[in-house]
Scaffold this active site. Structure first.
Site, PDB file in Angstrom:
ATOM      1  N   ASP A 484       1.219  -7.393   0.365  1.00 20.00           N
ATOM      2  CA  ASP A 484       0.167  -7.683  -0.605  1.00 20.00           C
ATOM      3  C   ASP A 484       0.015  -9.162  -0.880  1.00 20.00           C
ATOM      4  OD1 ASP A 484      -0.955  -5.244  -1.490  1.00 20.00           O
ATOM      5  OD2 ASP A 484       0.869  -4.784  -2.609  1.00 20.00           O
TER       6      ASP A 484
HETATM    7  C1  GLC Z   1       1.994  -8.182  -6.663  1.00 22.53           C
HETATM    8  C2  GLC Z   1       3.441  -8.080  -6.279  1.00 22.53           C
HETATM    9  C3  GLC Z   1       3.597  -7.298  -5.038  1.00 22.53           C
HETATM   10  C4  GLC Z   1       2.921  -5.988  -5.239  1.00 22.53           C
HETATM   11  C5  GLC Z   1       1.469  -6.190  -5.639  1.00 22.53           C
HETATM   12  C6  GLC Z   1       0.821  -4.869  -5.897  1.00 22.53           C
HETATM   13  O1  GLC Z   1       1.291  -8.851  -5.701  1.00 22.53           O
HETATM   14  O2  GLC Z   1       4.035  -9.334  -6.106  1.00 22.53           O
HETATM   15  O3  GLC Z   1       4.940  -7.120  -4.705  1.00 22.53           O
HETATM   16  O4  GLC Z   1       2.974  -5.254  -4.066  1.00 22.53           O
HETATM   17  O5  GLC Z   1       1.415  -6.943  -6.792  1.00 22.53           O
HETATM   18  O6  GLC Z   1      -0.449  -4.956  -6.416  1.00 22.53           O
HETATM   19  C1  GLC Z   2       4.852  -3.268  -3.086  1.00 29.98           C
HETATM   20  C2  GLC Z   2       3.625  -2.428  -2.943  1.00 29.98           C
HETATM   21  C3  GLC Z   2       3.350  -2.098  -1.496  1.00 29.98           C
HETATM   22  C4  GLC Z   2       3.383  -3.338  -0.681  1.00 29.98           C
HETATM   23  C5  GLC Z   2       4.657  -4.124  -0.873  1.00 29.98           C
HETATM   24  C6  GLC Z   2       4.657  -5.429  -0.146  1.00 29.98           C
HETATM   25  O1  GLC Z   2       5.989  -2.498  -2.806  1.00 29.98           O
HETATM   26  O2  GLC Z   2       3.714  -1.228  -3.664  1.00 29.98           O
HETATM   27  O3  GLC Z   2       2.096  -1.477  -1.391  1.00 29.98           O
HETATM   28  O4  GLC Z   2       3.229  -2.972   0.659  1.00 29.98           O
HETATM   29  O5  GLC Z   2       4.833  -4.381  -2.243  1.00 29.98           O
HETATM   30  O6  GLC Z   2       3.773  -6.344  -0.707  1.00 29.98           O
END
Ligand code: GLC
Ligand code: GLC
Length: 827
Positions: A484
């Site tokens: 993300d």
């Molecule tokens: C933020 C977090 C990330 C997560 C994302 C979900 O970016 O740092 O880890 O997966 O939010 O929306």
């Molecule tokens: C968090 C989110 C997942 C994402 C991951 C890496 O675990 O839930 O959707 O892939 O972060 O950013």
């Protein structure tokens, strides 16, 4: 240092001190009513949606930590204490918390009085049932007062935590005998109320928080408890609570057992009230209370819960030379998979329950770890998720569990999302052999008028990747891929902009994201996932379509070798300027974990030795004693072209944290490549049961995975590299649960459902003599024995099924055979 121990026979973790390095929690409920409960009885309950139907109040980020819960106070001649220690924190003479499968038992003792509390959510029941047994273990008669306590949340947890000008004036309760009802907004627009009951007469009650606690006191010293007497307060606005007050006398050796119920009730509009038009219709609540109003009924409910878990955990059991592996596979990893499947990423001690809905990618991945337990629910979930897809294969990134509709605030264009659907549908078919899921008519964007078969959904998923390639023929990175925080089109310089949804004006005309930035991770995920789609098409006799899809996979592999192989590992991406990310040429972030495992498992560049080189580089650059870091070196400054990843200080989260979810992909890949020792090494670095001994460093629960562990660079930002190295965060709700279940059970232990049947192909530590496993699969029982006489990691020399020698390592499926005795000899 340890703070408890595993009790495998009872499937419990036994916490022996209330002062764990972080609250160690459990989940109660698997259907509609859910509770979070910590080892000191903190936590809260909700019905289906942690934001919209929050039943009790909880304070996140509070000082002290973990405030809000189901508290029982005892005032024994001026000594005030809680069986779970908190919130009064009077030192106890004995304390123990047992977290089990869907229940928690907390016991405390003080001055010869023992209290044992058992909490659970029964099957098919919208409430938390709490049994309290008090025993006088002293030689003298004891008279003391008991207070229960629950604080109501005014339903919408988000509104509850910010709309005080209204909420301080709306709270309403009703009191009927020993039952306290919470009915805020029930008269007007809500069809639900909650109640808190006890199966005995009471000597008083409180329903108004300030009367019970006192405006300038806290949970640790409520005025009513200190006074030894309830105030019989009646809430009208402010903060409604529910507290029962009872005077109890016990002779030496005597016990008293009480059953409390925290319940949730929905009523049809025309039956909400009694004849007077304003008193709550309590018929359903009374039925619920009657169901568990004696210790015998309570015990029966607990037995039913145990039988439910016996059944679920009986589907796959293993016996390996390592008891920590056994307890992970047989108990805790499977248990966590159920929790993540139910809760997605909504409510934990790190997820407030008001933030996120169900993630498209998250929930599809959760299916991988859960599908063998209740395939029907997995199927329903897959269809719910697919129903939020767009006709072109794109997806809403999240949907809301109550409405099941895509969440427009978050939108779509996450480049990896569609591929996870192919993986979850394949996993479902491999588990069940039920190909009919492909014929299900599934809407697009919840619009049934444009419904297509599930097979068509898989097709648009597959071609969504093919139709969105960048200059090197690699998939466009879009707003983000699985990571993300790699946001290659965002270029954000304004606080508060969401890295995932903000559209930089320079890409607005191009559809919101760069048409140059490409994701090698999605390329690898495509070559890993795609063959499942091809296999499905072949099974259906659609050979031309299968060949066309295979050609796309081959082309992608070629493009990867031409443009994404960095010499010793695969690149991570091309950014919006067309520059390499995750290359030796980069100043920081030279190697990333995410593409590597999928590339290895899809044999990209196999003949050129990519797997060996990549695994060696991972071992050298990413591995630590606490797991594999996500990237190396960590970013030490903000790279506007990369997005959120470089906002994290080095060593945390996606910036070189040990992001356990993707560790599983390397474990799978090492096992796939025949390196069972390497796979097991990585597994044992992060598997919770293995972190138990270092719980003081790890902090979070030693029985479940967390999303992230501080990496070797943690602390580097403040010149103290290694400071929080090994420290777990964000426990419970993570794709790590499902993926590590896959990694250990399917790739390492090698019990792998496939389209044609069960495949047994272990990739284990060479030191192991073998293992045994039992598996219920497509209506039959499999007893599997693996022997490893020559102490290798991988390779099946021979296999017998019911005494007969069989070719290869897939157990041939025979329609009428219900018992399979399988012996696999490695060599
Ligand atoms: C933020 C977090 C990330 C997560 C994302 C979900 O970016 O740092 O880890 O997966 O939010 O929306
Ligand atoms: C968090 C989110 C997942 C994402 C991951 C890496 O675990 O839930 O959707 O892939 O972060 O950013």
């Amino acid at each position: 240092m340890k703070f408890g121990k595993f009790d495998d026979a009872n499937r419990e973790y036994v916490i022996t001190t209330p002062r764990t390095p972080y609250p160690w929690i459990n989940y109660l409920g698997t259907q509609g009513f859910f509770s979070l409960i910590s080892n000191t009885a903190g936590g809260y309950s909700f019905y289906k949606d942690a934001r919209l139907r929050r039943i009790t109040r909880y304070r996140y980020n509070n000082v002290p930590i973990d405030m809000g819960g189901r508290y029982f106070y005892i005032n024994d001649n001026g000594t005030v204490w809680n069986p779970g220690w908190s919130p009064v924190k009077t030192e106890l003479d004995a304390y123990e918390c047992r977290h089990g499968m869907g229940y928690t038992i907390i016991s405390g003792k003080k001055n010869g009085l023992a209290a044992k509390l058992t909490f659970f959510v029964p099957q098919d029941y919208d409430g938390e049932v709490q049994q309290l047994t008090l025993t006088n273990e002293s030689d003298a008669e004891k008279s003391f007062s008991l207070f229960s306590f629950a604080e109501w949340c005014l339903w919408d947890a988000q509104d509850d935590s910010n709309n005080f000008q209204r909420n301080f004036s709306t709270g309403r309760v009703e009191i009927d005998g020993s039952v306290i009802y919470h009915k805020t907004e029930y008269r007007d627009r809500r069809n639900h109320y909650a109640f808190y009951s006890v199966n005995d007469s009471i000597d008083g009650y409180d329903t108004d928080r300030d009367s019970f606690i006192g405006l300038y006191n806290g949970f640790h010293n409520p005025e009513a408890v200190l006074a030894g007497k309830a105030t019989d307060s009646f809430a009208d606005g402010w903060a409604p609570i529910a507290s029962h007050y009872k005077k109890i006398s016990l002779k030496p050796g005597e016990s008293k057992t009480l059953v409390f119920i925290l319940g949730y009730v929905e009523m049809p509009a025309d039956q909400k009230f009694e004849a007077d038009g304003k008193t709550i219709n309590k018929v359903k609540a009374k039925e619920m209370i009657a169901k568990f109003d004696t210790p015998e009924k309570f015990a029966a409910g607990m037995a039913e819960l145990k039988a439910y878990w016996d059944k679920l955990l009986g589907i796959l059991t293993v016996d390996t030379p390592d008891e920590r592996v056994n307890r992970m596979v047989n108990i805790w990893n499977q248990y966590q998979c159920m929790v993540t499947f139910n809760l997605s990423r909504s409510a934990s001690y790190f997820e407030s329950g008001i933030g996120r809905g169900m993630g498209f990618r998250d929930s599809n991945q959760d299916v991988l770890g859960f599908v063998h337990q209740i395939p029907d629910r997995a199927k329903e979930r897959i269809i719910d998720i697919a129903s939020t897809q767009f006709p072109d294969g794109g997806c809403y990134h999240q949907y809301q569990p109550l409405t099941k509709k895509g969440n427009a605030d978050i939108g779509g264009d996450f480049s990896d999302d569609p591929l996870w659907l192919i993986l979850s549908v394949s996993a479902y078919i491999k588990e069940t052999g039920d190909w009919s899921i492909l014929d299900e008519m599934v809407p697009y964007d919840n619009d049934m008028s444009v419904a297509q078969t599930m097979l068509e959904h898989l097709k648009v998923s597959f071609y969504h990747i093919v139709n969105n390639l960048g200059p090197h023929g690699l998939p466009l990175a879009m707003r983000a891929d699985w990571n993300d925080c790699i946001n290659l089109s965002c270029f954000s310089d304004t606080p508060g902009e969401s890295f995932q949804t903000y559209t930089n004006p320079k890409f607005a005309a191009e559809g919101g994201y760069s048409k140059t930035a490409e994701s090698v991770m999605v390329a690898a995920l495509f070559t890993y996932t795609g063959p499942n789609y091809v296999a499905i098409l072949k099974h259906l006799g659609k050979d031309d379509e299968a060949a066309a899809a295979q050609a796309e996979i081959d082309k992608m592999k070629k493009n990867m070798m031409e443009s994404a192989w960095d010499g010793d590992w695969f690149l991570r991406a091309y950014d919006a300027n067309g520059e390499k990310m995750g290359s030796k040429e980069c100043e920081e972030g030279q190697i990333f974990i995410e593409p590597q495992g999928f590339a290895i498992m899809s044999d990209v560049g196999k003949d050129e030795g990519t797997a060996e080189k990549t695994l060696a580089a991972i071992d050298e650059r990413l591995n630590t004693k606490f797991g594999l870091v996500l990237n190396n070196p960590a970013y030490s400054k903000y790279y506007i072209q990369y997005g959120e990843i470089s906002t994290y200080p080095g060593g945390y989260k996606e910036n070189a944290g040990i992001f356990t979810h993707n560790n599983a992909w390397i474990i799978c890949a090492a096992a796939y490549a025949g390196k069972g020792d390497q796979a097991f090494k990585y597994y044992s670095e992060i598997a919770p049961a293995f972190t138990e001994e270092t719980s003081d460093i790890h902090k979070t629960e030693p029985y479940v995975y967390g999303q992230m562990i501080g990496g070797k660079d943690a602390g580097s930002d403040i010149g103290r590299t290694g400071k929080n190295f090994g420290q777990g965060k964000n426990s419970w709700l993570t794709g790590t649960a499902a993926w590590n279940m896959v990694a250990i059970s399917q790739y390492i232990l090698g019990v792998q459902p496939d389209f044609d049947g069960l495949r047994i192909d272990p990739s284990i530590p060479s030191a192991w003599d073998g293992l045994t496993a039992t598996r219920q699969f497509r209506g039959a029982n499999y007893k599997i024995r693996v022997e490893n006489p020559s102490h290798i990691c991988k390779g099946v020399k021979s296999m017998t099924v019911n005494g007969k020698e069989v070719e290869g390592c897939v157990i041939p499926y025979e329609k009428d055979c219900k018992e399979y005795n399988v012996v696999v000899t490695m060599g």
